[in-house]
Design a protein around this motif. Structure first.
Motif, short mmCIF file in Angstrom:
data_model
loop_
_atom_site.label_atom_id
_atom_site.label_comp_id
_atom_site.label_asym_id
_atom_site.label_seq_id
_atom_site.Cartn_x
_atom_site.Cartn_y
_atom_site.Cartn_z
N LYS A 240 25.25 42.02 -85.11
CA LYS A 240 23.85 42.38 -84.92
C LYS A 240 23.01 41.80 -86.04
CE LYS A 240 20.70 46.32 -84.51
NZ LYS A 240 20.55 47.79 -84.62
N ILE A 241 21.85 41.24 -85.72
CA ILE A 241 20.95 40.63 -86.69
C ILE A 241 19.60 41.33 -86.64
CG2 ILE A 241 19.80 38.50 -87.42
CD1 ILE A 241 22.00 36.94 -86.04
N ASP A 242 19.10 41.75 -87.81
CA ASP A 242 17.76 42.31 -87.93
C ASP A 242 16.97 41.44 -88.90
OD1 ASP A 242 18.15 44.66 -86.29
OD2 ASP A 242 19.41 45.43 -87.91
N THR A 243 15.73 41.12 -88.54
CA THR A 243 14.88 40.26 -89.37
C THR A 243 13.61 41.00 -89.76
OG1 THR A 243 13.78 39.27 -87.46
CG2 THR A 243 15.77 38.18 -88.28
N GLU A 244 13.07 40.60 -90.91
CA GLU A 244 11.84 41.21 -91.43
C GLU A 244 11.04 40.13 -92.14
OE1 GLU A 244 10.58 44.36 -94.93
OE2 GLU A 244 12.53 44.59 -93.94
N ILE A 245 9.74 40.12 -91.94
CA ILE A 245 8.87 39.13 -92.57
C ILE A 245 8.59 39.53 -94.01
CG2 ILE A 245 6.62 38.01 -92.49
CD1 ILE A 245 6.58 38.37 -89.51
N LEU A 246 8.72 38.57 -94.92
CA LEU A 246 8.43 38.75 -96.34
C LEU A 246 7.14 38.02 -96.70
CD1 LEU A 246 12.01 38.27 -97.84
CD2 LEU A 246 10.85 40.42 -97.36
N PRO A 247 6.62 38.23 -97.90
CA PRO A 247 5.38 37.52 -98.30
C PRO A 247 5.57 36.00 -98.25
CG PRO A 247 5.82 39.33 -99.80
CD PRO A 247 7.00 39.24 -98.90
N SER A 248 4.52 35.30 -97.82
CA SER A 248 4.54 33.85 -97.71
C SER A 248 3.69 33.24 -98.81
CB SER A 248 4.03 33.41 -96.34
OG SER A 248 2.71 33.88 -96.13
N LEU A 249 3.64 31.90 -98.85
CA LEU A 249 2.85 31.23 -99.88
C LEU A 249 2.29 29.92 -99.35
CD1 LEU A 249 4.45 28.57 -101.34
CD2 LEU A 249 5.95 30.41 -102.06
N PHE A 250 1.21 29.46 -99.95
CA PHE A 250 0.66 28.13 -99.73
C PHE A 250 0.86 27.32 -101.01
CE2 PHE A 250 -1.68 30.32 -96.39
CZ PHE A 250 -1.75 29.36 -95.39
N MET A 251 1.24 26.07 -100.88
CA MET A 251 1.40 25.23 -102.05
C MET A 251 0.06 25.09 -102.77
SD MET A 251 4.09 22.20 -101.07
CE MET A 251 4.15 21.70 -102.80
N ARG A 252 0.13 25.07 -104.12
CA ARG A 252 -1.10 25.03 -104.89
C ARG A 252 -1.85 23.71 -104.72
NH1 ARG A 252 -1.19 25.65 -111.39
NH2 ARG A 252 -0.54 23.47 -111.20
N CYS A 253 -1.12 22.63 -104.43
CA CYS A 253 -1.79 21.34 -104.28
C CYS A 253 -2.74 21.31 -103.09
CB CYS A 253 -0.75 20.23 -104.15
SG CYS A 253 0.30 20.34 -102.69
N THR A 254 -2.52 22.21 -102.11
CA THR A 254 -3.41 22.24 -100.95
C THR A 254 -4.71 22.98 -101.26
OG1 THR A 254 -2.38 24.26 -100.12
CG2 THR A 254 -1.47 22.15 -99.37
N THR A 255 -4.69 23.83 -102.31
CA THR A 255 -5.91 24.57 -102.68
C THR A 255 -6.66 23.91 -103.82
OG1 THR A 255 -4.63 25.96 -104.20
CG2 THR A 255 -4.86 26.73 -101.92
N ASP A 256 -6.05 22.89 -104.44
CA ASP A 256 -6.71 22.16 -105.52
C ASP A 256 -7.70 21.16 -104.91
OD1 ASP A 256 -7.50 20.82 -107.73
OD2 ASP A 256 -5.49 20.19 -108.38
N PRO A 257 -8.99 21.26 -105.24
CA PRO A 257 -9.96 20.32 -104.65
C PRO A 257 -9.65 18.86 -104.96
CG PRO A 257 -11.08 22.17 -105.72
CD PRO A 257 -9.64 22.28 -106.09
N ALA A 258 -9.05 18.59 -106.11
CA ALA A 258 -8.76 17.19 -106.46
C ALA A 258 -7.61 16.63 -105.65
CB ALA A 258 -8.44 17.10 -107.95
N ARG A 259 -6.72 17.51 -105.14
CA ARG A 259 -5.55 17.03 -104.40
C ARG A 259 -5.57 17.47 -102.93
NH1 ARG A 259 -2.58 18.53 -109.35
NH2 ARG A 259 -1.72 16.65 -110.31
N LYS A 260 -6.62 18.08 -102.48
CA LYS A 260 -6.66 18.55 -101.11
C LYS A 260 -6.51 17.39 -100.13
CE LYS A 260 -9.25 21.64 -98.07
NZ LYS A 260 -10.48 22.43 -97.90
#
Length: 625
Positions: A240-260
């Motif tokens: 039997k397998i039970d799954t649960e969602i954990l906190p996720s993340l976005f890479m910082r380079c995608t939120t950096d205006p210089a590297r977006k």
């Protein structure tokens, strides 16, 4: 970091032998390397997917297995003992390969599982609950190699770890196969979450509580990296397998205006260790460049508004905690990363141990390897991502102040590693390049820092002791042993062995003899001892076999086995007449089946002749005067 050797495919026509895409390799604790290639059949115009296994000590002897996979092999994974290998393909088939008669050149496919038509993107054996922490500054074995409390992924009756594997597919399914002691395989498949989505990259790690954490990405840096907790259990003889969602993340380079929008794709997703689900390594790339980020999962207090604190004082006294991903470090813009290799050495990462490692320049287990499309390889710190060592391939561009390589540069497309693996002590790195060649690199324990002889011996001795305690192969350590070090290493290894208690000495007795034999091969002044050590191993094996034949007369639980009891009695008797010794023995204490005795008559006769030969040759060994 320098090149030790290169394995090329000279015996087979290069037009028929081509690297598979994607290329995968795996390195076992026995220093066996498995990697994939495809063999092209010119008549039928199809590909045979091969798995090649080499012993790093004898790389010229390659054993190739026709995997039987109909699609390209996407994952290879060794078990903790190094005797079984998992292979998974792009059609959802998973095969378990086992050694036949403990031979590295004989393999058979025993069991397997399948998720029909669903490519496997991540694969791992279930955790057996064994985890060590290495402390390089400690003095005795108990402090150097401490056992960390860690629960197996699943246990049988009595707490014995249950064997099996877990895989993640491209459609967002997780499949678990459990191997029961009777040979039966229990398999279950479950979706990671209700809204299934494409999984381009995934990795598996384990928590100390026995749970499994799966990290996934759809390949786009604008999408979040998702994490899931997977719990496996057996209910009514079914998995039997039970799954649960954990906190996720976005890479910082995608939120950096210089590297977006500069790095549109996530190309590598790895937990820093199988038993460390709190730290993850991410690499985002474009056509020419890459950036690497290291993230850590931490518990943080959730701020509560003053209004709620006044209404409920309990809330103000005890701040609620949440799990949140925080970035540890990130690199600057790099050349395009083609492969990543993570350390397997479980070095302790406490502040005290990191300070000791930095002061003594002991860096195994602290560096991870990044391969680039220009052919170079960088070793960077696993936490800070700072440069520790660099290797330039034949086609890579060196800095102006670096001396040029002696071998000529090649023209045409740049050759780079497409798959890499670090050895279990992090002193060697194996890479398979875009031409299908396997290269072996040596990595210095001090990462190029100049050390005195005593400190160098201390580093190598610590890793040899680790291999002696765990039973792992130590070939990659021998790459760094100079002939002038052999005598001191053998003596210091023996001193450390004699400091241990009698029970531990008995467990390690054969390993230290084998380790001494391999060390003595490296120096012309000690090579004469090698035959003596191998003969001692042979006699120990015969002694253990003969002792195991004795059975107690009564089926009770004595403190000592009949073989150990007989050894103790013989050591106390000073009489050299064997007949008198036999008369004084209480024969009812030892029982030996006559059929077994007759079957071993030739072996016993050989042992007797060999002992008489040794006694007769003793006077020749005495030096005159």
């Amino acid at each position: 970091m320098d090149l030790a050797y290169v394995c090329e495919w000279e015996k087979k026509p290069k037009s028929n032998h081509c690297p598979s895409i994607p290329l995968v390799c795996a390195w076992s604790c026995r220093n066996l390397i498995a990697f994939t290639t495809d063999l092209r059949n010119e008549e039928e115009k199809d590909l045979t997917h091969m798995v090649h296994i080499i012993d790093t000590e004898h790389p010229w002897d390659v054993y190739s297995v026709n995997s039987g996979h109909t699609e390209v092999i996407t994952c290879l994974e060794w078990d903790q003992s190094g005797s079984r290998l998992l292979s998974a393909d792009a059609d959802g088939h998973i095969k378990c390969w086992s050694m036949t008669d403990h031979l590295a050149n004989s393999w058979e496919n025993t069991v397997g599982s399948v998720v029909e038509g669903d490519p496997v993107v991540a694969l791992s054996w279930l955790h057996n609950g064994v985890k060590l922490a290495l402390h390089s500054g400690a003095s005795n074995f108990g402090e150097k190699f401490s056992r960390v409390k860690f629960s197996p992924s699943l246990t049988l009756f009595g707490g014995k770890p249950m064997e099996g594997w877990i895989a993640v597919t491209i459609s967002g399914l997780v499949t678990v196969s459990l191997l029961k002691p009777n040979g039966q395989v229990l398999t279950a498949t479950e979706s990671l979450c209700r809204l299934r989505c494409r999984v381009a990259l995934a990795d598996v790690a384990f928590t100390g509580g026995g749970n499994i954490v799966v990290a996934t990405s759809d390949g786009s840096s604008t999408s979040p990296v998702q994490f899931y907790k997977v719990c496996v259990s057996v209910v009514n003889e079914k998995c039997k397998i039970d799954t649960e969602i954990l906190p996720s993340l976005f890479m910082r380079c995608t939120t950096d205006p210089a590297r977006k929008d500069k790095y549109p794709a996530i190309t590598h997703l790895k937990f820093l260790a199988r038993d460390m689900s709190e730290q993850v390594l991410l690499c985002a790339s474009n056509q020419n460049n890459s950036i690497v980020e290291c993230w850590s999962l931490r518990k943080e207090g959730l701020p509560v508004n003053n209004i709620f604190q006044q209404i409920s004082p309990v809330v103000g006294d005890k701040q609620p905690m949440i799990l949140k991903w925080r970035i540890l470090s990130a690199t600057n813009d790099l050349d395009r990363v083609s492969a990543v290799a993570l350390p397997k050495l479980p070095i302790s990462l406490t502040n005290t141990d990191l300070k000791v490692a930095n002061d003594t320049k002991f860096f195994p287990g602290l560096g991870l390897a990044l391969a680039f499309h220009d052919g170079s390889v960088h070793i960077v710190h696993r936490l800070s991502l700072q440069m520790m060592a660099v290797f330039y391939g034949s086609s890579s561009q060196r800095p102006v102040d670096e001396p040029a390589l002696k071998r000529p540069r090649t023209t045409g497309p740049l050759v780079h590693f497409k798959a890499m693996q670090l050895s279990w002590t992090s002193l060697a790195l194996a890479g398979v390049d875009s031409h299908g060649k396997l290269s072996m690199l040596r990595i210095s324990p001090s990462m190029g820092h100049v050390l005195d002889m005593n400190m160098s011996l201390r580093h190598l001795l610590f890793l040899l002791e680790y291999c002696m305690v765990t039973g792992y192969d130590w070939w990659d350590i021998l790459l760094h042993v100079q002939p002038s070090m052999v005598q001191n290493l053998v003596e210091k290894l023996h001193e450390e062995y004699m400091r241990q208690n009698a029970a531990l000495q008995q467990v390690l007795s054969t390993r230290i003899v084998a380790m001494k034999a391999s060390l003595c091969k490296l120096s012309s002044s000690t090579i004469a001892r090698v035959c003596d050590y191998h003969a001692k191993l042979f006699l120990i094996a015969i002694s253990c076999t003969l002792k195991s034949l004795l059975r107690p007369h009564f089926l009770n639980t004595p403190d000592k086995s009949p073989g150990d009891r007989l050894t103790e009695i013989c050591s106390k008797i000073t009489d050299v007449d064997i007949d008198k010794v036999m008369i004084n023995l209480k024969t009812e204490e030892f029982v030996l089946e006559m059929t077994t005795l007759q079957s071993l008559q030739q072996l016993i006769q050989w042992v007797g002749d060999f002992v008489l030969y040794l006694l007769a040759s003793l006077p020749n060994q005495v030096r005159p005067g």
